[in-house]
Design a protein around this motif. Structure first.
Motif, PDB file in Angstrom:
ATOM      1  N   ALA A 504      19.712 -24.190   2.797  1.00 37.73           N
ATOM      2  CA  ALA A 504      20.152 -23.112   1.905  1.00 37.73           C
ATOM      3  C   ALA A 504      20.451 -21.853   2.717  1.00 37.73           C
ATOM      4  O   ALA A 504      21.447 -21.165   2.471  1.00 37.73           O
ATOM      5  CB  ALA A 504      19.086 -22.839   0.850  1.00 37.73           C
ATOM      6  N   VAL A 505      19.598 -21.553   3.691  1.00 40.79           N
ATOM      7  CA  VAL A 505      19.821 -20.377   4.547  1.00 40.79           C
ATOM      8  C   VAL A 505      21.153 -20.525   5.281  1.00 40.79           C
ATOM      9  O   VAL A 505      21.968 -19.606   5.316  1.00 40.79           O
ATOM     10  CB  VAL A 505      18.670 -20.222   5.568  1.00 40.79           C
ATOM     11  CG1 VAL A 505      19.053 -19.231   6.657  1.00 40.79           C
ATOM     12  CG2 VAL A 505      17.413 -19.765   4.862  1.00 40.79           C
ATOM     13  N   PHE A 763      39.597 -17.769  -1.318  1.00 43.12           N
ATOM     14  CA  PHE A 763      39.339 -19.169  -1.671  1.00 43.12           C
ATOM     15  C   PHE A 763      38.112 -19.689  -0.925  1.00 43.12           C
ATOM     16  O   PHE A 763      37.184 -20.240  -1.505  1.00 43.12           O
ATOM     17  CB  PHE A 763      40.577 -19.993  -1.309  1.00 43.12           C
ATOM     18  CG  PHE A 763      40.494 -21.447  -1.659  1.00 43.12           C
ATOM     19  CD1 PHE A 763      40.078 -21.846  -2.918  1.00 43.12           C
ATOM     20  CD2 PHE A 763      40.858 -22.417  -0.733  1.00 43.12           C
ATOM     21  CE1 PHE A 763      40.027 -23.188  -3.247  1.00 43.12           C
ATOM     22  CE2 PHE A 763      40.812 -23.758  -1.053  1.00 43.12           C
ATOM     23  CZ  PHE A 763      40.393 -24.144  -2.311  1.00 43.12           C
ATOM     24  N   ARG A 764      38.118 -19.454   0.380  1.00 44.86           N
ATOM     25  CA  ARG A 764      36.987 -19.938   1.182  1.00 44.86           C
ATOM     26  C   ARG A 764      35.701 -19.239   0.776  1.00 44.86           C
ATOM     27  O   ARG A 764      34.668 -19.876   0.577  1.00 44.86           O
ATOM     28  CB  ARG A 764      37.268 -19.689   2.664  1.00 44.86           C
ATOM     29  CG  ARG A 764      38.285 -20.647   3.237  1.00 44.86           C
ATOM     30  CD  ARG A 764      38.214 -20.686   4.740  1.00 44.86           C
ATOM     31  NE  ARG A 764      38.882 -19.545   5.338  1.00 44.86           N
ATOM     32  CZ  ARG A 764      40.006 -19.643   6.051  1.00 44.86           C
ATOM     33  NH1 ARG A 764      40.568 -20.817   6.238  1.00 44.86           N
ATOM     34  NH2 ARG A 764      40.543 -18.581   6.582  1.00 44.86           N
ATOM     35  N   ALA A 765      35.783 -17.900   0.635  1.00 42.82           N
ATOM     36  CA  ALA A 765      34.570 -17.140   0.328  1.00 42.82           C
ATOM     37  C   ALA A 765      34.012 -17.561  -1.029  1.00 42.82           C
ATOM     38  O   ALA A 765      32.809 -17.787  -1.174  1.00 42.82           O
ATOM     39  CB  ALA A 765      34.874 -15.652   0.354  1.00 42.82           C
ATOM     40  N   VAL A 766      34.904 -17.691  -2.022  1.00 45.48           N
ATOM     41  CA  VAL A 766      34.437 -18.020  -3.368  1.00 45.48           C
ATOM     42  C   VAL A 766      33.834 -19.414  -3.399  1.00 45.48           C
ATOM     43  O   VAL A 766      32.736 -19.632  -3.925  1.00 45.48           O
ATOM     44  CB  VAL A 766      35.607 -17.913  -4.378  1.00 45.48           C
ATOM     45  CG1 VAL A 766      35.228 -18.540  -5.706  1.00 45.48           C
ATOM     46  CG2 VAL A 766      35.993 -16.456  -4.573  1.00 45.48           C
ATOM     47  N   MET A 767      34.542 -20.362  -2.801  1.00 44.30           N
ATOM     48  CA  MET A 767      34.045 -21.744  -2.835  1.00 44.30           C
ATOM     49  C   MET A 767      32.709 -21.859  -2.109  1.00 44.30           C
ATOM     50  O   MET A 767      31.750 -22.422  -2.634  1.00 44.30           O
ATOM     51  CB  MET A 767      35.060 -22.691  -2.179  1.00 44.30           C
ATOM     52  CG  MET A 767      36.360 -22.832  -2.917  1.00 44.30           C
ATOM     53  SD  MET A 767      36.210 -23.784  -4.436  1.00 44.30           S
ATOM     54  CE  MET A 767      36.321 -25.440  -3.797  1.00 44.30           C
ATOM     55  N   VAL A 768      32.661 -21.327  -0.896  1.00 39.20           N
ATOM     56  CA  VAL A 768      31.429 -21.473  -0.121  1.00 39.20           C
ATOM     57  C   VAL A 768      30.290 -20.713  -0.798  1.00 39.20           C
ATOM     58  O   VAL A 768      29.159 -21.196  -0.861  1.00 39.20           O
ATOM     59  CB  VAL A 768      31.638 -21.005   1.332  1.00 39.20           C
ATOM     60  CG1 VAL A 768      30.333 -21.042   2.100  1.00 39.20           C
ATOM     61  CG2 VAL A 768      32.660 -21.900   2.024  1.00 39.20           C
ATOM     62  N   SER A 769      30.590 -19.533  -1.365  1.00 39.09           N
ATOM     63  CA  SER A 769      29.539 -18.790  -2.055  1.00 39.09           C
ATOM     64  C   SER A 769      29.018 -19.572  -3.248  1.00 39.09           C
ATOM     65  O   SER A 769      27.811 -19.614  -3.504  1.00 39.09           O
ATOM     66  CB  SER A 769      30.056 -17.439  -2.539  1.00 39.09           C
ATOM     67  OG  SER A 769      30.531 -16.709  -1.458  1.00 39.09           O
ATOM     68  N   ALA A 770      29.935 -20.179  -3.989  1.00 39.37           N
ATOM     69  CA  ALA A 770      29.509 -20.947  -5.159  1.00 39.37           C
ATOM     70  C   ALA A 770      28.579 -22.077  -4.729  1.00 39.37           C
ATOM     71  O   ALA A 770      27.508 -22.285  -5.310  1.00 39.37           O
ATOM     72  CB  ALA A 770      30.730 -21.511  -5.889  1.00 39.37           C
ATOM     73  N   PHE A 771      28.982 -22.783  -3.681  1.00 36.30           N
ATOM     74  CA  PHE A 771      28.155 -23.902  -3.229  1.00 36.30           C
ATOM     75  C   PHE A 771      26.839 -23.398  -2.648  1.00 36.30           C
ATOM     76  O   PHE A 771      25.798 -24.026  -2.828  1.00 36.30           O
ATOM     77  CB  PHE A 771      28.909 -24.741  -2.198  1.00 36.30           C
ATOM     78  CG  PHE A 771      30.041 -25.529  -2.800  1.00 36.30           C
ATOM     79  CD1 PHE A 771      29.847 -26.260  -3.950  1.00 36.30           C
ATOM     80  CD2 PHE A 771      31.289 -25.538  -2.218  1.00 36.30           C
ATOM     81  CE1 PHE A 771      30.887 -26.982  -4.518  1.00 36.30           C
ATOM     82  CE2 PHE A 771      32.337 -26.257  -2.769  1.00 36.30           C
ATOM     83  CZ  PHE A 771      32.127 -26.980  -3.931  1.00 36.30           C
ATOM     84  N   ALA A 772      26.889 -22.254  -1.950  1.00 34.69           N
ATOM     85  CA  ALA A 772      25.662 -21.715  -1.365  1.00 34.69           C
ATOM     86  C   ALA A 772      24.699 -21.299  -2.477  1.00 34.69           C
ATOM     87  O   ALA A 772      23.490 -21.518  -2.378  1.00 34.69           O
ATOM     88  CB  ALA A 772      25.990 -20.531  -0.463  1.00 34.69           C
ATOM     89  N   THR A 773      25.253 -20.698  -3.549  1.00 31.03           N
ATOM     90  CA  THR A 773      24.404 -20.319  -4.671  1.00 31.03           C
ATOM     91  C   THR A 773      23.733 -21.551  -5.259  1.00 31.03           C
ATOM     92  O   THR A 773      22.521 -21.563  -5.523  1.00 31.03           O
ATOM     93  CB  THR A 773      25.257 -19.626  -5.758  1.00 31.03           C
ATOM     94  OG1 THR A 773      26.014 -18.600  -5.137  1.00 31.03           O
ATOM     95  CG2 THR A 773      24.383 -19.054  -6.845  1.00 31.03           C
ATOM     96  N   LEU A 774      24.538 -22.582  -5.428  1.00 29.40           N
ATOM     97  CA  LEU A 774      23.995 -23.842  -5.935  1.00 29.40           C
ATOM     98  C   LEU A 774      22.882 -24.334  -5.013  1.00 29.40           C
ATOM     99  O   LEU A 774      21.807 -24.750  -5.467  1.00 29.40           O
ATOM    100  CB  LEU A 774      25.132 -24.866  -6.003  1.00 29.40           C
ATOM    101  CG  LEU A 774      24.826 -26.237  -6.583  1.00 29.40           C
ATOM    102  CD1 LEU A 774      24.388 -26.102  -8.027  1.00 29.40           C
ATOM    103  CD2 LEU A 774      26.057 -27.138  -6.494  1.00 29.40           C
ATOM    104  N   ALA A 775      23.131 -24.240  -3.703  1.00 30.18           N
ATOM    105  CA  ALA A 775      22.152 -24.711  -2.734  1.00 30.18           C
ATOM    106  C   ALA A 775      20.854 -23.923  -2.830  1.00 30.18           C
ATOM    107  O   ALA A 775      19.757 -24.492  -2.817  1.00 30.18           O
ATOM    108  CB  ALA A 775      22.727 -24.608  -1.320  1.00 30.18           C
ATOM    109  N   VAL A 776      20.981 -22.588  -2.957  1.00 26.12           N
ATOM    110  CA  VAL A 776      19.777 -21.757  -3.029  1.00 26.12           C
ATOM    111  C   VAL A 776      18.994 -22.094  -4.295  1.00 26.12           C
ATOM    112  O   VAL A 776      17.774 -22.255  -4.260  1.00 26.12           O
ATOM    113  CB  VAL A 776      20.155 -20.257  -2.993  1.00 26.12           C
ATOM    114  CG1 VAL A 776      18.944 -19.407  -3.307  1.00 26.12           C
ATOM    115  CG2 VAL A 776      20.710 -19.900  -1.639  1.00 26.12           C
TER     116      VAL A 776
END
Lengths: 890, 113
Positions: A504-505, A763-776
């Motif tokens: 997650a980190v 696109f990259r920031a939104v997608m990766v942030s969404a997945f990172a949020t999910l991960a956290v």
């Protein structure tokens, strides 16, 4: 069971089994014959005779035996599998909460992966939609300043005729521009068009679905011929085959529609039609006109290396023959697929793939954790089964079946999640990231991916808990109380949580870097103000305004009337929008200071060329840093003038640019008479891209002296609602052009253009942030889960401590301390991993270092807060334990 | 040659041999030689077969699950592969015997006329 006993317990190879059987038979038969009075040797011989052909028998029997063994294994396996699956469903139904949480977790993980798989599949895995796509290569011209440059038409033709490794070589213009189609009802429409050379359809192997494609004959005759895309044919002509062979009026000239090509061809460029640009009897200087993107089809069996060395030899020959133009110019080949996909898309796809892969790992870890907790609760059940004779492998297999069933249910739900993501994702994907008209499709390949992912995932998260659950000695477990069972299960769970936090980190850190990049890109100073500017492409029909005077009058009238509209602050004309569309496409000009020694064509500097009205600079709030702006002095009859940007001014060798005269000529027609313009001003540098490495060179000429048939109108408004003004501006144009034949297209605002320009970062920031949020969130659910569980397991322990005098604070410290240790370790590992992985995404970053301290700090804080929230609940519960009650509890 | 002409006697022989083996095994597990001997004795050489052809039949029956094999001890005191009738084999035998009875009663009736 019984039948399997033989094969399991007395594993005699089949042929040995048969040999023994026959030997016994022969011996007993011989004994019988001897007993009947026969001579031993004769008896033996007769026994053998009576047996028949042993070799054939053996083959037949061993074969039958093998088949039987195989069938038996399969039957046995299937029977056990059926039992296991039935049992698994019973177990899952018996624990609905567990099943729900686990399957939903897996559905999220698998769904995210399937959507990204669809992206990767559409772009990286799938071949180009042409026959034998592996034989298609892009051929670039190389020079001292460019490793992948466009190609001049004569060079392309010489490559085509002189190379021996290519079937055919052809080209197209890299940018798509437009033409005005005059319709029968007198109205006009702007249609996107790409220029191609005659052989392009042959090279790509695209057969027309109606009519024909271009021929060498068309080129020799310099015929005005055009091929429509299936899309245009469908939307404008109702797939009417009668259009083929007809003439249409494009930009006021008659063009023959020779054929229609299928949609797949649009991958070359998002365009509605292809017009043939003939290259015959070109002047020598055409060699310096680098304008084509070139594709070649290699002959069957030719390697790209062989083709490369073949073309290098040809290029060397051309360099000797035409030193003026081709000296120091070479060729470079790359597979056409690579050109089409582009490194940006490739790297983005890989990034997403990595990110969702990690998310899936976290999902697995969470479910594994749940399974571990369940396994502890089921220890007695498993011990009983073991005592009843089930082997460890058999129990592991049964538990694995359970987890695979779980994963498959998750996979089915994941297909739904993935489908949902794919319905939404295309809206986020910036224009130009995907080549041509690649569409993300949810097909059987994606479903197959989900199935395979589910199977792998099922085994992945199931194997450790299954192994863990079966590592017990039965008597010990059966005699004990489940709640006292601790040990390596707890350690494994801690490791899983640690891994989840670390992952997650990592993802959060990556998201942080990309978000900081996006912020940097958005707040970046482009040199002009993009707010509240409405733009549109205005394209009057040439026949309505046959002379430059008439056309200018039209432009002036539109400008004046638009300015009179309420809320309008400034109005300007320009042949291009900064960061966006240009009416010329990419159309560079060569320039040189008049009086300087002439340069070889291959060394002449190029500049972008933009025609603007005097109000352009004030409309965009773009500063004139030296000299003057255009004004009414710059009329058609007066000496021609130009404003250059700072980059062009710098290229003039330190001379004061004001007053210098430049000879300017289109790079693709160097034989044209150059236009001589005097520099009257220097405009501030406009940055096209925040990450551009070299400054963009720009030359502005006044609309009063230079004309173009279709042009962008820019309107700065006083209020925020620039786009709301579009209808009023349209009606202004309609009121002026009584014939109603002026086409208005590409109505947008500069902010939207800017938004699109930063699209890939977003696109990259939104997608990766969404997945990172999910991960956290998933990781925190994991932390919460393990903690809640361990508090539950230790109620009696805590109760005892309280009874012996520990305060609730002591208990909280105990719970929090344990969890904090695990989380802190996970965070430390995650930060180390982040530092290692950040390097991989350096090319996607802008305005932020890979080892950005702010991001490190923010990630730590965010995770600290999230962890505190996850820990709070279980800790509070532990603190509220009533000693008396806890100790009474069994 | 029409394809069926050769098959019928063969299939008949197979069927009969299978049934005989199953019947033999109702007396208890036996090895191949014992089965061969029993058939020889009871049919009184009316059913002359090569010793060898017995084994493919046994393997076939095992594959069908009508008999199962286990290791036992022969009269010679050596390890021997013994065949035992399974429940499925018993059912099969009953069915074959019923068919046979029907067939032979039918034929007998014709002969009795």
């Amino acid at each position: 069971m019984k039948r399997s006993l033989r094969s399991w317990l007395w594993r005699v190879p089949l042929d040995q089994e048969f040999d023994e059987e026959i030997a016994l038979h022969l011996e007993m038969r011989t004994r019988e014959l001897i007993a009947a009075g026969m001579d031993p040797a004769e008896a033996r011989a007769q026994a053998i005779r009576k047996m028949g052909d042993v070799r054939t028998l053996k083959r037949e029997c061993v074969d039958l035996g093998r088949k039987r063994d195989r069938e038996m294994h399969v039957t046995l396996f299937l029977e056990e599998l059926r039992d296991d699956i039935k049992f698994a469903f019973r177990q899952l139904l018996a624990a609905p909460a567990f099943t729900l949480v686990a399957t939903l977790t897996l559905a999220l993980g698998i769904g995210a992966n399937s959507a990204i798989f669809a992206l990767v599949d559409a772009t990286l895995l799938r071949a180009l939609p042409y026959p034998n796509p592996d034989r298609l290569v892009t051929i670039w011209e190389t020079s001292a300043i460019s490793a992948k440059g466009f190609v001049s038409p004569p060079n392309m033709q010489d490559w085509n005729s002189r190379s021996r490794t290519f079937e055919k070589i052809a080209g197209f213009t890299p940018s798509v521009a437009s033409m005005v189609l005059a319709k029968n009802d007198g109205t006009a429409e702007t249609i996107s068009r790409q220029w191609v050379t005659a052989g392009i359809f042959d090279v790509l192997g695209v057969p027309p679905i109606a009519g024909r494609t271009f021929t060498a004959d068309d080129e020799q005759k310099r015929a005005r011929v055009v091929v429509f895309s299936e899309g245009l044919w469908e939307s404008r002509f109702n797939r009417n085959p009668a259009i083929v062979g007809k003439e249409v009026k494009l930009d006021g000239e008659l063009w023959t529609v020779v054929g229609i090509v299928p949609k797949e061809f649009e991958i070359l460029g998002k365009t509605s039609m292809w017009a043939m640009r003939p290259f015959v009897n070109m002047p020598p200087r055409a060699r310096a006109s680098y304008q084509l993107q070139v594709v070649g089809r290699m002959k069957p069996g030719v390697s790209i290396e062989a083709a490369q060395s073949d073309l290098v030899a040809v290029a060397n020959g051309l360099a000797r023959e035409f030193p003026d133009f081709n000296k120091d110019r070479g060729v470079a080949l790359e597979p056409m697929h690579d050109t089409m996909v582009g490194s940006d898309l490739k790297i983005t796809s890989m990034l997403f793939l990595g990110v969702v892969g990690f998310v899936l790992l976290i999902c697995c870890a969470n479910v594994a954790n749940l399974l571990l907790a369940r396994a502890t609760a089921r220890t007695r059940e498993l011990a009983v089964r073991s005592a009843l004779g089930a082997g460890r492998l058999r129990i592991v297999r049964q538990l694995l079946t359970e987890s695979v069933v779980l994963a498959l249910i998750g996979g089915v739900l994941g297909i739904g999640v993935g489908y949902g993501i794919l319905r939404v994702a295309p809206l986020l994907i910036p224009d130009g990231l995907l080549p041509g008209t690649v569409i993300l499709q949810f097909d059987m390949r994606v479903v197959a991916f989900c199935a395979v992912a589910a199977l792998i995932v099922g085994v992945l998260f199931g194997i450790a808990p299954a192994w863990q659950a079966t590592s017990f000695s039965s008597p010990e477990v059966m005699g004990s109380d489940t709640r006292t069972t601790t040990g390596s299960g707890g350690r494994l769970r801690s490791l899983l949580v640690m891994g989840e936090v670390a992952t997650a980190v990592l993802l959060l850190f990556g998201a942080g870097l990309l978000l900081r990049t996006l912020m940097a890109v958005e707040s970046f100073d482009r040199g002009f103000k993009a707010r509240n500017v409405l733009t549109m492409l205005v394209d009057p029909l040439g026949s309505t305004y046959p002379t430059p005077e008439k056309l200018r009058q039209f432009f002036d009238q539109v400008e004046a009337d638009t300015r009179a509209l309420p809320g309008v602050q400034d109005v300007a004309w320009s042949s291009a929008v900064p960061l966006g569309e240009s009416v010329f496409g990419e159309y560079p000009f060569n320039y040189q200071v008049v009086g300087d020694a002439p340069l070889e064509a291959s060394r002449r500097p190029t500049t972008n060329y933009q025609i603007v009205s005097p109000t352009y600079f004030s409309t965009l709030d773009l500063a004139i840093v030296a000299g003057r702006n255009f004004d009414e002095r710059d009329a058609p009859a007066s000496p021609r003038v130009a404003i250059v940007n700072e980059a062009l001014a710098r290229s003039l060798g330190g001379r004061n640019p004001i007053g210098l005269q430049l000879a300017v000529v289109p790079a693709d027609s160097p034989n044209d008479k150059p236009a001589i313009v005097e520099i009257v001003g220097v405009a501030k540098q406009v940055k096209q891209r925040p990450d551009e490495t070299s400054d963009f060179v720009q030359l502005y000429t006044p609309l009063g002296q230079d004309l173009v048939g279709d042009i962008m109108l820019m309107v700065r408004t006083q209020t925020d609602r620039a786009s709301a003004l579009a209808p009023s501006v349209r009606s202004v144009i309609e009121n002026i052009d009584r014939t109603q034949t002026t086409s208005v297209a590409s109505v947008t605002t500069l902010e939207d253009v800017e938004w699109a320009a930063t699209g890939r970062h977003r696109f990259r920031a939104v997608m990766v942030s969404a997945f990172a949020t999910l991960a956290v969130v998933l990781a925190m659910v994991g932390v919460f889960g393990i903690l809640a569980y361990s508090v539950q397991m230790r109620i009696r322990d805590f109760g005892l401590r309280r009874a012996l005098g520990a305060t609730s604070g002591d208990v909280i410290r105990l719970v929090v301390g344990g969890a904090a240790k695990v989380v802190a370790a996970g965070m430390a590992i995650g930060l180390v991993l982040s530092a290692a992985f950040a390097r991989l995404i350096t090319t996607m970053l802008f305005g932020v270092q890979p080892l950005d301290f702010v991001t490190f700090a923010l990630v730590t804080i965010v995770l600290g807060i999230m962890t505190a929230l996850a820990i709070a609940g279980p800790a509070w519960r532990a603190a509220r334990i009533d000693p008396a009650q806890a100790l009474r509890q069994k | 040659m029409p394809p069926t002409s050769n098959k019928t006697p063969n299939a008949l022989l197979h069927g009969a041999l299978d049934a005989l083996i199953l019947k033999t095994l109702t007396r208890g597990p036996s090895h191949g030689y014992a089965v061969a001997r029993f058939i020889e004795e009871t049919t009184g050489d009316a059913f002359l077969i090569e010793d060898g052809s017995l084994y493919p039949a046994l393997y076939r029956l095992e594959r069908k699950g009508w008999v199962e094999a286990e290791w036992g001890t022969s009269e010679l005191g050596r390890r021997a592969k013994l065949y035992r009738l399974t429940d499925a084999g018993r059912t099969q035998l009953a069915a074959e015997m019923a068919t046979w009875r029907k067939f032979s009663t039918g034929v007998s009736k014709v002969f009795a006329t």
